[in-house]
Scaffold this active site. Sequence first.
Site, short mmCIF file in Angstrom:
data_model
loop_
_atom_site.label_atom_id
_atom_site.label_comp_id
_atom_site.label_asym_id
_atom_site.label_seq_id
_atom_site.Cartn_x
_atom_site.Cartn_y
_atom_site.Cartn_z
N TYR A 365 -12.80 -8.98 0.72
CA TYR A 365 -11.60 -9.56 0.02
C TYR A 365 -10.34 -10.20 0.96
CZ TYR A 365 -13.83 -7.74 -4.13
OH TYR A 365 -14.69 -7.64 -5.43
N HIS A 373 -10.98 -13.65 -5.08
CA HIS A 373 -12.42 -13.05 -5.35
C HIS A 373 -13.08 -12.91 -4.06
CE1 HIS A 373 -12.52 -14.38 -9.62
NE2 HIS A 373 -11.75 -15.32 -9.22
N LYS A 412 -19.92 -16.71 -3.53
CA LYS A 412 -19.88 -16.01 -2.31
C LYS A 412 -20.75 -16.43 -1.20
CE LYS A 412 -18.10 -11.86 -4.62
NZ LYS A 412 -17.78 -12.77 -5.82
#
Length: 461
Positions: A365, A373, A412
């Site tokens: 993070y 996020h 991600k």
Amino acid sequence: MAEAIFRTPKRKRRVYESYEAPLPLWFTQEETISNEQEHYYAEMINNNVIVRTPESIRALYGKGYFGKGILSRSRPAYNISDPALLAKWKDANSKHLPVISSKKFQHHIDWARSLLQAQEVEDSCIEKMLEKYTQSIDLSCDGSNKFCDSLQETNTNFPTETNDVEKRGETQNGENHPATSLQNKEYNSEGNAPYDPPAKCENIDCEAADREDQVPVHCPRHNDFTTHCGCQNQDVTKETQQHNSIQDDKLSSEHEYVLVVEKIQPCSDQPLNNEVTERLVCKRNPFKVFEYLQLSLEEAFFLVYALGCLTIFQDEEPLTIVKLWEVFSAIQPGFKANYMGYHYFRGKGWVPKTGLKYGTDLLLYRKGPPFYHASYSVVVEMVDDSCQGLQRRPFTWQSLAGLVRITTNVSKELMLCYLIKPTNMTEEEMTSPECMKRIKVQEVLVNRWISSRERTDQEEL
């Protein structure tokens, strides 16, 4: 192999807190002496690292987002209040006390009863003690401050969890003795009434117990009805009593007192009025629910080894850095590799958290989970100079493709973090954290190759 492209971290839409500077890292002994750094204490309980004192919990989570609340998703902010009832009775709750339902309050009474029964207290004594402890408190003030005076008078006999814990932490930080000493254990022996709540009715009859006007001082780590917990400190008690003598209305936020929503049944002589009304009744909470901060093994070791601001105790004995390295490696077989990856990314300014829910070792993070996020899901592997070694997670093409798909679906990127150790490094060197000085790190980003997209890009060129 293509060059990795850095993508800007995705900021969260709603941020409800401000960013606080992380814990400082002093590089020289002179800086450490000139800048007095606060020190915190934790305990090893069932192979978990737990921080108890509220001040330490706020500091460790607020300055670097270390750990998580045991009753919360992340920030330790558990509240006994029912949000719906709190909003419903907002106008009537002028004292800002927690609001709970009568059913939930009954659960707390049952838990307190079970606690006393486990200590082999007679049932008749238990009922009388609970009845006296949970009596209603009048909230009517008539323009005066009777309720506040009632809180002050009762709080002298019932110190709240946070105040007692804070005083306990201050005393321990000043003396560097957070654990209970053998001398204190002798002081907390039987017959010392302030540390033995229901012990007053062990050697006397219930009528004598019923005449008691107060329940003695409780331990901040346990409830008011816990006998012989062995956690109290004589000096802390004196400070707590002095502090409680000047307490004000801020007791209401310590969950010592709660507002219980009770239903009032209609009178039998009014057959036309069958509506069930409700009212708020102020009572003392017989069973407090404590929330602590749970640190992962990597976070705990980083605070001890890298920052030097935490001491971990096991069986009332402080653990050294080498001992912690040994204990954590025994608890978690992959601890050494995970911590090296954690230490590496923490040093680069990321806030690593466990990536267990996405099938990886770490999540990275920016600033912290409340603001962004996670940008990367990291898999940590230790290899030798020739990139060979016994992998903890041997991938197949199918499993790797599945992990990439999961990572992409949650916005991600998948990162493989290879820890390269020298071929001549022995297992004896790995028994100390000093082995990290010889470890090299290589990062590899794994992306899914889509043929149609690649063909389009080539046509544009």
